[in-house]
Design a protein around this motif. Structure first.
Motif, PDB file in Angstrom:
ATOM      1  N   GLN A  43      -7.228  13.070   6.001  1.00 15.81           N
ATOM      2  CA  GLN A  43      -6.465  13.974   6.818  1.00 15.81           C
ATOM      3  C   GLN A  43      -6.065  15.154   5.716  1.00 15.81           C
ATOM      4  OE1 GLN A  43      -3.240  12.180   8.796  1.00 15.81           O
ATOM      5  NE2 GLN A  43      -4.538  11.916  10.499  1.00 15.81           N
ATOM      6  N   ALA A  44      -5.540  14.778   4.712  1.00 15.72           N
ATOM      7  CA  ALA A  44      -5.024  15.866   3.555  1.00 15.72           C
ATOM      8  C   ALA A  44      -6.090  16.454   3.071  1.00 15.72           C
ATOM      9  CB  ALA A  44      -4.416  15.108   2.439  1.00 15.72           C
ATOM     10  N   LEU A  45      -7.379  15.936   2.879  1.00 14.51           N
ATOM     11  CA  LEU A  45      -8.531  16.828   2.022  1.00 14.51           C
ATOM     12  C   LEU A  45      -8.821  17.994   2.612  1.00 14.51           C
ATOM     13  CD1 LEU A  45     -10.217  13.768   0.188  1.00 14.51           C
ATOM     14  CD2 LEU A  45      -9.205  15.727  -1.053  1.00 14.51           C
ATOM     15  N   PRO A  52     -16.217  17.779   0.674  1.00 14.04           N
ATOM     16  CA  PRO A  52     -16.609  16.568  -0.134  1.00 14.04           C
ATOM     17  C   PRO A  52     -17.096  16.684  -1.604  1.00 14.04           C
ATOM     18  CG  PRO A  52     -17.103  16.204   2.287  1.00 14.04           C
ATOM     19  CD  PRO A  52     -16.822  17.739   2.223  1.00 14.04           C
ATOM     20  N   GLU A  53     -17.813  17.669  -1.573  1.00 15.65           N
ATOM     21  CA  GLU A  53     -18.491  18.128  -2.922  1.00 15.65           C
ATOM     22  C   GLU A  53     -17.888  18.374  -3.990  1.00 15.65           C
ATOM     23  OE1 GLU A  53     -19.245  19.677  -0.028  1.00 15.65           O
ATOM     24  OE2 GLU A  53     -21.117  18.575   0.467  1.00 15.65           O
ATOM     25  N   GLU A  54     -16.487  18.604  -3.526  1.00 17.72           N
ATOM     26  CA  GLU A  54     -15.585  19.181  -4.691  1.00 17.72           C
ATOM     27  C   GLU A  54     -14.468  18.220  -5.106  1.00 17.72           C
ATOM     28  OE1 GLU A  54     -14.281  23.732  -3.052  1.00 17.72           O
ATOM     29  OE2 GLU A  54     -13.609  22.206  -2.077  1.00 17.72           O
ATOM     30  N   VAL A  55     -14.646  16.896  -4.557  1.00 15.86           N
ATOM     31  CA  VAL A  55     -13.839  15.808  -4.830  1.00 15.86           C
ATOM     32  C   VAL A  55     -14.643  14.783  -5.431  1.00 15.86           C
ATOM     33  CG1 VAL A  55     -12.156  14.340  -4.076  1.00 15.86           C
ATOM     34  CG2 VAL A  55     -12.513  16.522  -2.967  1.00 15.86           C
ATOM     35  N   LEU A  56     -13.914  14.072  -6.667  1.00 14.13           N
ATOM     36  CA  LEU A  56     -14.552  12.983  -7.131  1.00 14.13           C
ATOM     37  C   LEU A  56     -13.297  11.855  -7.032  1.00 14.13           C
ATOM     38  CD1 LEU A  56     -16.144  11.243  -9.293  1.00 14.13           C
ATOM     39  CD2 LEU A  56     -14.670  12.132 -10.903  1.00 14.13           C
ATOM     40  N   THR A  57     -13.791  10.611  -6.314  1.00 13.68           N
ATOM     41  CA  THR A  57     -12.810   9.681  -6.474  1.00 13.68           C
ATOM     42  C   THR A  57     -13.174   8.429  -7.294  1.00 13.68           C
ATOM     43  OG1 THR A  57     -12.809  10.187  -3.887  1.00 13.68           O
ATOM     44  CG2 THR A  57     -11.525   8.303  -4.726  1.00 13.68           C
ATOM     45  N   VAL A  58     -12.108   8.112  -8.310  1.00 11.29           N
ATOM     46  CA  VAL A  58     -12.499   7.198  -9.280  1.00 11.29           C
ATOM     47  C   VAL A  58     -11.633   5.878  -9.107  1.00 11.29           C
ATOM     48  CG1 VAL A  58     -12.690   6.545 -11.500  1.00 11.29           C
ATOM     49  CG2 VAL A  58     -12.859   8.941 -10.866  1.00 11.29           C
ATOM     50  N   THR A  59     -12.217   4.656  -8.765  1.00 12.84           N
ATOM     51  CA  THR A  59     -11.224   3.440  -8.496  1.00 12.84           C
ATOM     52  C   THR A  59     -11.659   2.567  -9.475  1.00 12.84           C
ATOM     53  OG1 THR A  59     -13.227   2.661  -6.940  1.00 12.84           O
ATOM     54  CG2 THR A  59     -11.550   4.069  -5.885  1.00 12.84           C
ATOM     55  N   GLY A  60     -10.463   1.657  -9.304  1.00 12.54           N
ATOM     56  CA  GLY A  60     -10.596   0.374 -10.283  1.00 12.54           C
ATOM     57  C   GLY A  60     -11.195  -0.736  -9.435  1.00 12.54           C
ATOM     58  N   ILE A  61     -11.028  -1.872  -9.581  1.00 14.11           N
ATOM     59  CA  ILE A  61     -11.477  -3.217  -9.058  1.00 14.11           C
ATOM     60  C   ILE A  61     -10.163  -4.031  -8.300  1.00 14.11           C
ATOM     61  CG2 ILE A  61     -12.352  -5.652  -9.345  1.00 14.11           C
ATOM     62  CD1 ILE A  61     -14.362  -3.107  -9.991  1.00 14.11           C
ATOM     63  N   GLY A  62     -10.557  -4.252  -7.046  1.00 12.63           N
ATOM     64  CA  GLY A  62      -9.463  -4.840  -6.138  1.00 12.63           C
ATOM     65  C   GLY A  62      -9.977  -4.266  -4.690  1.00 12.63           C
ATOM     66  N   LYS A 195      -1.233  15.668  -0.181  1.00 15.69           N
ATOM     67  CA  LYS A 195      -1.410  17.148  -0.233  1.00 15.69           C
ATOM     68  C   LYS A 195      -0.716  17.691  -1.421  1.00 15.69           C
ATOM     69  CE  LYS A 195      -1.184  19.623   3.729  1.00 15.69           C
ATOM     70  NZ  LYS A 195      -0.676  19.742   5.179  1.00 15.69           N
ATOM     71  N   GLU A 196       0.476  17.499  -1.262  1.00 18.81           N
ATOM     72  CA  GLU A 196       1.392  17.937  -2.603  1.00 18.81           C
ATOM     73  C   GLU A 196       0.835  17.509  -3.787  1.00 18.81           C
ATOM     74  OE1 GLU A 196       5.763  18.055  -0.421  1.00 18.81           O
ATOM     75  OE2 GLU A 196       5.548  17.104  -2.342  1.00 18.81           O
ATOM     76  N   ALA A 197       0.369  16.130  -4.221  1.00 14.56           N
ATOM     77  CA  ALA A 197      -0.023  15.840  -5.104  1.00 14.56           C
ATOM     78  C   ALA A 197      -1.490  16.429  -5.731  1.00 14.56           C
ATOM     79  CB  ALA A 197      -0.198  14.431  -5.129  1.00 14.56           C
ATOM     80  N   ILE A 198      -2.385  16.511  -4.684  1.00 15.40           N
ATOM     81  CA  ILE A 198      -3.674  17.246  -4.867  1.00 15.40           C
ATOM     82  C   ILE A 198      -3.474  18.639  -5.457  1.00 15.40           C
ATOM     83  CG2 ILE A 198      -5.448  18.188  -3.915  1.00 15.40           C
ATOM     84  CD1 ILE A 198      -5.702  15.476  -2.310  1.00 15.40           C
ATOM     85  N   GLU A 199      -2.339  19.364  -4.743  1.00 15.17           N
ATOM     86  CA  GLU A 199      -1.936  20.903  -5.205  1.00 15.17           C
ATOM     87  C   GLU A 199      -1.179  20.898  -6.508  1.00 15.17           C
ATOM     88  OE1 GLU A 199      -0.838  22.262  -1.507  1.00 15.17           O
ATOM     89  OE2 GLU A 199      -2.864  22.991  -1.258  1.00 15.17           O
ATOM     90  N   HIS A 200      -0.768  19.926  -7.071  1.00 15.64           N
ATOM     91  CA  HIS A 200       0.111  19.707  -8.418  1.00 15.64           C
ATOM     92  C   HIS A 200      -0.746  19.892  -9.329  1.00 15.64           C
ATOM     93  CE1 HIS A 200       3.493  18.880 -10.943  1.00 15.64           C
ATOM     94  NE2 HIS A 200       2.460  17.853 -11.265  1.00 15.64           N
ATOM     95  N   ASP A 201      -0.397  20.676 -10.401  1.00  9.46           N
ATOM     96  CA  ASP A 201      -0.971  20.992 -11.626  1.00  9.46           C
ATOM     97  C   ASP A 201      -0.646  20.002 -12.679  1.00  9.46           C
ATOM     98  OD1 ASP A 201      -2.882  22.663 -10.479  1.00  9.46           O
ATOM     99  OD2 ASP A 201      -1.325  24.430 -11.144  1.00  9.46           O
TER     100      ASP A 201
END
Ligand SMILES: Cc1ncc(C[n+]2csc(CCOP(=O)(O)OP(=O)(O)O)c2C)c(N)n1
Ligand code: SF4
Ligand SMILES: [Mg+2]
Length: 311
Positions: A43-45, A52-62, A195-201
């Protein structure tokens, strides 16, 4: 469309674009809080105008690490506790990319705790979501750094003798410039905070309470929760470090006594991000590293050329 000319593209974005064609249905258990993170992100993105092309999601294990299988952005499923160094490198190489790092409480506060502290200290510009279910979910319910004292598990059958970590206080003390806590049971707040976190520099850390009904049955489902911004019982200034620290301590103290406080705790809009600091000392190239090796017409030739020069 390449990864470079897609960034900054103006167009209508549909939330469904973030659902992958392959593996669209998550394999998380019914009732898992991880669904709440996925939903809030989807919802936020679009609401912050990201494709989708502007975003990279990097995850750990779990269990949490499966996020990027179910979210159709660029994705990098790293090793346990290592989402942050990979996310940092990607952001430095391609600063236009919207980088979201994610993982569990074991991943981020345990094995990857060192990366967490230093990513916050250096204020890397990214969103870091920690799925906090207070146990190791994927490996079947062992005690984690956020498990409450006395919590019984296979690894601590008589009850944990350890005091849990204080993720919000740790983040603030390390230097994160945005710190929040939300919960899967509070989807509207979760979306707004993302949304706030994404927009935060700068380094934006979200401690996201995600219930695990399969292996942490003793834990409450984080309801009822209190939004500290909306409640009349709390009044503090999120830009004031001392007030934020006090509110965080209270939030961490009461969580395991049954009071779930959520909301934004600290916001520092003035602190320069790591990239800005690097620019200031003349150490950030004008042309991003990623673009230097990219050419729309000869992408593969250039990659081979790069490989040859480095072997
Ligand atoms: C180096 C390393 N050590 C241990 C493991 C085993 N392991 C996989 S997931 C996991 C813990 C997961 O817990 P958490 O990070 O809280 O994520 P959750 O599954 O709860 O979302 C562990 C210990 C591993 N994959 N790699
Ligand atoms: S084991 Fe727990 S954390 Fe993992 S998918 Fe199932 S409910 Fe979610
Ligand atoms: Mg966990």
């Amino acid at each position: 469309m390449s990864a470079f000319n897609a960034i900054g593209e103006e167009r209508e974005i549909d939330r469904d674009e973030f659902t992958p064609g392959v593996e669209p249905q998550p394999t998380w258990c019914p009732g898992c809080g991880d669904f709440g993170v996925l939903k809030a992100l989807k919802q936020a993105l679009p609401e912050v105008g990201k494709t989708p092309e502007e975003v990279l999601t990097v995850t750990g294990i779990g269990c949490s690490g499966k996020l990027n299988s179910y979210l159709d952005t660029y994705g990098f499923h790293t090793i346990h506790g290592r989402s942050l160094p990979v996310a940092r490198a990607a952001k430095l190489a391609n600063p236009e990319l919207e980088v979201i790092a994610a993982g569990g409480d074991g991943d981020g506060y345990g094995i990857g705790g060192n990366h967490f502290i230093h990513s916050a200290r250096e204020n890397h510009d990214m969103t870091y979501i920690v799925f906090n279910n207070e146990i190791f979910g994927l490996t079947k319910g062992q005690t984690s750094p956020t498990s409450p004292k006395g919590h019984k598990s296979k690894t601590q059958p008589s009850g944990s003798a350890k005091t849990p970590i204080r993720p919000l206080s740790m983040s603030l003390n390390a230097g994160a410039s945005y710190v929040a806590r939300t919960a899967a049971v509070n989807p509207n707040q979760a979306k707004e905070i993302i949304k706030e976190a994404i927009e935060h520099d700068g380094f934006a850390h979200i401690d996201f309470l995600t219930q695990c009904p399969t292996w942490n049955k003793d834990a409450r489902q984080y309801v009822p929760y209190v939004d500290v911004q909306e409640s009349d019982d709390y009044d503090f200034d999120v830009t004031d470090r001392a007030e934020a620290a006090e509110m965080m301590r209270e939030t961490e103290d009461v969580l395991n006594e049954g009071t779930v406080l959520t909301g934004r705790y600290y916001v520092d809009e003035d602190r320069p991000s790591y990239q800005q600091e690097k620019h200031a000392v003349g150490e950030m190239p004008d042309q991003p590293l990623a673009e230097r090796y990219f050419d729309d017409d000869a992408e593969w030739e250039r990659s081979y050329d790069l490989l040859e020069r480095h072997t």
